[in-house]
Design an enzyme around this catalytic site. Structure first.
Site, short mmCIF file in Angstrom:
data_model
loop_
_atom_site.label_atom_id
_atom_site.label_comp_id
_atom_site.label_asym_id
_atom_site.label_seq_id
_atom_site.Cartn_x
_atom_site.Cartn_y
_atom_site.Cartn_z
N LYS A 166 1.07 -1.39 -9.30
CA LYS A 166 2.29 -1.16 -10.07
C LYS A 166 3.51 -1.69 -9.33
O LYS A 166 4.43 -2.22 -9.92
CB LYS A 166 2.42 0.34 -10.34
CG LYS A 166 3.63 0.72 -11.18
CD LYS A 166 3.44 0.31 -12.62
CE LYS A 166 4.65 0.62 -13.47
NZ LYS A 166 4.68 -0.26 -14.66
N GLU B 236 6.22 -12.86 -22.20
CA GLU B 236 5.86 -11.47 -21.93
C GLU B 236 4.55 -11.10 -22.64
O GLU B 236 3.70 -10.41 -22.08
CB GLU B 236 7.02 -10.56 -22.36
CG GLU B 236 6.74 -9.07 -22.38
CD GLU B 236 6.38 -8.46 -21.03
OE1 GLU B 236 6.38 -9.19 -20.02
OE2 GLU B 236 6.05 -7.27 -20.99
N LYS C 287 1.28 -9.79 -20.71
CA LYS C 287 0.65 -8.51 -21.04
C LYS C 287 -0.83 -8.70 -21.32
O LYS C 287 -1.67 -7.97 -20.81
CB LYS C 287 1.27 -7.87 -22.29
CG LYS C 287 2.57 -7.14 -22.23
CD LYS C 287 2.63 -5.87 -21.45
CE LYS C 287 2.83 -6.14 -20.00
NZ LYS C 287 4.17 -6.18 -19.51
N HIS D 17 4.85 -31.15 -26.49
CA HIS D 17 4.92 -31.96 -25.27
C HIS D 17 3.71 -31.73 -24.36
O HIS D 17 3.76 -32.08 -23.17
CB HIS D 17 6.22 -31.66 -24.52
CG HIS D 17 7.44 -32.01 -25.32
ND1 HIS D 17 7.80 -33.31 -25.58
CD2 HIS D 17 8.35 -31.23 -25.95
CE1 HIS D 17 8.90 -33.32 -26.34
NE2 HIS D 17 9.24 -32.06 -26.58
N ASN E 218 1.73 -0.11 5.66
CA ASN E 218 2.07 -0.87 4.46
C ASN E 218 2.88 -2.08 4.91
O ASN E 218 3.85 -1.94 5.65
CB ASN E 218 2.92 -0.01 3.51
CG ASN E 218 3.49 -0.84 2.37
OD1 ASN E 218 2.87 -1.80 1.92
ND2 ASN E 218 4.68 -0.49 1.92
N GLY E 219 2.48 -3.27 4.46
CA GLY E 219 3.19 -4.49 4.84
C GLY E 219 2.19 -5.52 5.34
O GLY E 219 0.99 -5.40 5.11
N TRP F 205 -3.80 -1.83 -1.32
CA TRP F 205 -3.88 -3.05 -2.12
C TRP F 205 -4.17 -4.15 -1.11
O TRP F 205 -3.34 -4.46 -0.25
CB TRP F 205 -2.56 -3.30 -2.83
CG TRP F 205 -2.60 -4.46 -3.79
CD1 TRP F 205 -3.09 -4.44 -5.06
CD2 TRP F 205 -2.14 -5.79 -3.55
NE1 TRP F 205 -2.96 -5.69 -5.63
CE2 TRP F 205 -2.39 -6.54 -4.73
CE3 TRP F 205 -1.56 -6.44 -2.47
CZ2 TRP F 205 -2.06 -7.89 -4.85
CZ3 TRP F 205 -1.23 -7.79 -2.58
CH2 TRP F 205 -1.48 -8.49 -3.77
N CYS G 39 0.86 -1.17 0.00
CA CYS G 39 0.00 0.00 0.00
C CYS G 39 0.89 1.22 0.00
O CYS G 39 2.11 1.11 0.14
CB CYS G 39 -0.85 0.01 1.27
SG CYS G 39 -1.73 -1.55 1.51
N GLU H 36 -2.88 -9.70 -18.10
CA GLU H 36 -3.01 -8.74 -17.01
C GLU H 36 -3.91 -7.56 -17.36
O GLU H 36 -4.53 -7.00 -16.47
CB GLU H 36 -1.64 -8.26 -16.49
CG GLU H 36 -0.88 -7.27 -17.33
CD GLU H 36 0.40 -6.79 -16.65
OE1 GLU H 36 1.39 -6.58 -17.34
OE2 GLU H 36 0.41 -6.61 -15.41
N ARG I 102 0.67 1.96 -5.95
CA ARG I 102 0.89 0.89 -4.97
C ARG I 102 -0.40 0.15 -4.62
O ARG I 102 -0.38 -0.80 -3.85
CB ARG I 102 1.46 1.48 -3.68
CG ARG I 102 2.90 1.89 -3.83
CD ARG I 102 3.39 2.63 -2.61
NE ARG I 102 4.82 2.75 -2.69
CZ ARG I 102 5.69 1.96 -2.08
NH1 ARG I 102 5.29 0.99 -1.30
NH2 ARG I 102 6.98 2.15 -2.23
O1 M6R Z 1 8.95 -3.05 -10.43
P1 M6R Z 1 9.37 -4.43 -10.89
O2 M6R Z 1 9.99 -4.44 -12.22
O3 M6R Z 1 10.20 -5.13 -9.86
O4 M6R Z 1 8.01 -5.23 -10.99
C1 M6R Z 1 7.99 -6.59 -11.30
C2 M6R Z 1 6.61 -7.04 -11.68
O5 M6R Z 1 5.71 -6.82 -10.63
C3 M6R Z 1 6.10 -6.32 -12.93
O6 M6R Z 1 6.96 -6.47 -14.00
C4 M6R Z 1 4.71 -6.86 -13.32
O7 M6R Z 1 4.82 -8.20 -13.73
C5 M6R Z 1 4.08 -5.99 -14.40
N1 M6R Z 1 2.73 -5.66 -14.03
C6 M6R Z 1 4.03 -6.65 -15.73
O8 M6R Z 1 3.47 -5.81 -16.70
#
Ligand code: M6R
Length: 607
Positions: free
Chosen positions: A602, A479, A483, A502, A98-99, A74, A2, A486, A27
């Site tokens: 994020k 990736e 993308k 496989h 936060n935590g 969050w 958070c 998510e 966050r």
């Molecule tokens: O800030 P970071 O690069 O350490 O974050 C890692 C992941 O949380 C981040 O790449 C996440 O997978 C993204 N939402 C992907 O788009």
């Protein structure tokens, strides 16, 4: 995971808290809330969902006071409801956290036995009751917090205000970051310097176990033993300006289109174009001598590391191990003496990556990191930091951070290859030339935006999508799938093209799109066979390749996306762009919240 903020001053605090929280929404955005001291009494406003709901509430029901704390959540423990929104409070104290308090169940049971009545499902509420209990025993706020914090297990950054005490705010941290901001007659606490940037650029990061007493003009920092300590105050270069979307509909779209510029900026810092040579900053250790390079990261940053494993091994002949950061330290892998550990993170605050870094540090490894946020904990705890010059990335889905990470990793590969005598000056020059062509190639690929949007209509109909890649474009398949899922909530999987037979091939039928990233080159013919296998089973192929590849296999594909011919070395950077655009347009067509997809944040600051 958070964002927290605290302000103690003489100005109306509610609008300032909202301003700080705007910068912390990355966050989490499950709920938001503030608490202030109104004539010595604790008042709160809390709202479910995004920050604008809280702002609306405060506009309808204003709250006064010059001392206050704020939170953007969050959800970890307890649903994302108003009741579970921070700040949590009694009539004596209000807390933002936060935590995760890992022993909260035991503490809660103990407090309930002692007559405390709980109002929320959160772990945080135990902190409120513990402090209140101690205040009721006539302890001072400082003693009450010290006693309470000593009982907590897990990770926390806390900001705490006390009824009747306009002159005091207490912050404490263990495991989660917390920064003090020094203003002019006003002092601040925040999860990071970004939140405090609108108010001050004089920042002090608390160290593990520290706690702080803040007044309007001063801060007294104590270490875990209670001793008063001095911590450095640094100037941050972060801007207080709010970052806008400009002409774009979403931050993600803007960030995708910024890639030619930010990759160019990153290259500019690391490549001498005239000498066609990589120039890295000085390292405090020898790049050529590591018996092993161990890479840890999460999510998209992990996939950047996976691409780099191919580069380091093939070009620099450097043995590499890679693991997702959330698993790495639990494996307790033996790490060789003199080993280098590389951590990749956009935010520099991802707790799993930070914990992996600390584990590697304990094992005597040299710590190298690639981060986008230079003020972050990972950057601060590294021996060497190579920055990505992506600029602030606001969209939760990482785009420009990824391609700038790849750019830095490509340069690091070349530097390491030179240090290890694995490449000649001519080869280095050729690799540098390929890299310096990337920004223009990315700009050219972005010109296909309209065509890619049309193909996205096809993906938007699907329930599942498979992405295939081989060699260094295999991580791009992973990736692409990440993308898509998510931001569009369509189930997607990335698979090494050779692995499809496989198992995953059983999924293929007429309803199943398969996106194939296949640059022409030494591995193309093998992937071509996999494309034929998909087509033979009725699957619909979206082929991303160059003119040569599409010439060979275009007939097997329902849709094609033609990229410029490029050196295979830089293919992963360029093939990232169409998979980003496919995901972006699919999400827009599906009407999801592209920049703030559900359940995500994020920066992931809990394990
Ligand atoms: O800030 P970071 O690069 O350490 O974050 C890692 C992941 O949380 C981040 O790449 C996440 O997978 C993204 N939402 C992907 O788009």
């Amino acid at each position: 995971m958070c964002g927290i903020i605290g302000i103690i001053g003489t100005n109306p605090v509610a609008p300032l808290l909202l301003k700080g929280l705007e910068r912390l929404e990355y966050r989490g955005y499950d709920s938001a809330g503030i608490a202030t001291l109104d004539n010595g009494r604790i008042g709160r406003r809390r709202a479910e969902g995004k920050l604008f709901n809280l702002a609306d509430l405060i506009a309808r029901e204003p709250i006064v006071g010059t001392v206050g704390i704020g939170h953007t959540r969050w959800a970890t423990h307890g649903r994302p409801t108003e009741a579970n929104a921070h700040p949590h409070a009694s009539d004596r104290v209000a807390v933002v956290h936060n935590g995760i308090i890992e022993n909260f169940r035991d503490l809660r049971a103990e407090l309930v036995r002692g007559g405390h009545i709980f109002e929320t499902e959160t772990d945080t509420e135990v902190v409120v009751h513990l402090i209140t209990e101690h205040l009721n025993q006539q302890m001072s706020p400082r003693e009450a917090v010290a006693e309470a914090v000593a009982r907590l297990e897990g990770a926390f950054a806390l900001a705490i205000i006390f009824a009747g005490r306009h002159d005091l705010m207490i912050g404490a941290r263990r495991g989660s970051p917390l920064a003090i901001g020094y203003g002019d007659g006003e002092m601040y606490l925040g999860s990071d310097a970004l939140a405090l940037a609108p108010f001050t650029n004089r920042i002090c990061y608390l160290e593990e176990g520290d706690w702080v007493e803040l007044g309007q003009d001063a801060a007294t920092v104590h270490d875990a033993s209670g001793a008063v300590v001095t911590r450095d105050i640094k100037q941050t270069a972060l801007s207080g300006a709010i970052i806008g979307k400009g002409q774009y509909r979403h931050f993600m779209q803007k960030e995708i289109f910024e890639q030619p510029a930010v990759i160019g900026d990153t290259l500019h810092a690391l490549v001498d174009p005239l000498r066609r040579r990589v120039e890295l900053p000085d390292f405090p250790f020898d790049l050529s001598a590591a018996p092993r390079l161990t890479i840890s990261a999460c999510g998209t940053s992990f996939y950047a590391g996976m691409v780099a494993k191919y580069w380091f091994e093939q070009i620099a002949r450097q043995p590499v191990e890679i693991d997702i950061a959330s698993e790495f330290r639990y494996r307790e892998a033996p790490l060789p003496e003199g080993g280098i550990n590389l951590f990749i993170s956009q935010s520099g605050e991802t707790i799993d990556t930070l914990a992996a870094l600390r584990y590697a540090r304990e094992q005597g490894q040299k710590i190298l990191s690639i981060v986008n946020v230079l003020e972050s904990a990972i950057a601060r705890e590294s021996d060497v930091v190579l920055p990505t010059l992506a600029g602030p990335e606001i969209g939760v889905a990482s785009t420009k951070a990824f391609t700038t990470q790849l750019t830095v990793l490509a340069c690091l590969t070349i530097a390491m290859a030179r240090a290890r005598d694995a490449v000649s000056a001519e080869t280095e020059a050729a690799l540098c030339t390929a890299l310096t062509e990337v920004p223009a190639c990315v700009a050219e690929i972005l010109n296909h935006d309209t065509a890619i949007r049309k193909i996205a209509h096809f993906l938007a109909e699907a329930r599942d999508v498979l992405y295939l890649g081989r060699g260094s474009t295999y991580p791009i398949a992973l990736e692409g799938a990440l993308k898509l899922k998510e931001i569009s909530y369509i189930h997607a999987e990335g698979c090494a093209a050779g692995e499809m037979k496989h198992g995953p091939i059983a999924l293929i039928d007429e309803t199943f799109p398969v996106v194939v990233c296949a640059p022409s080159g030494p591995l193309f013919e093998k992937t071509a066979s996999n494309i034929a296998e998909v087509a033979a089973r009725g699957g619909s192929v979206v082929l991303i390749s160059d003119k040569e590849g599409i010439g060979k296999m275009g007939d097997y594909a329902e849709h094609t996306i033609e990229l410029p011919p490029i050196d295979p070395f830089v293919a992963p950077i360029l093939y990232a762009i169409p998979v980003q655009l496919l995901a972006y347009h699919t999400a827009v067509i599906k009407g999801t919240e592209v920049d703030q997809p559900r359940n995500l944040a994020k920066s992931v600051t809990v394990e």
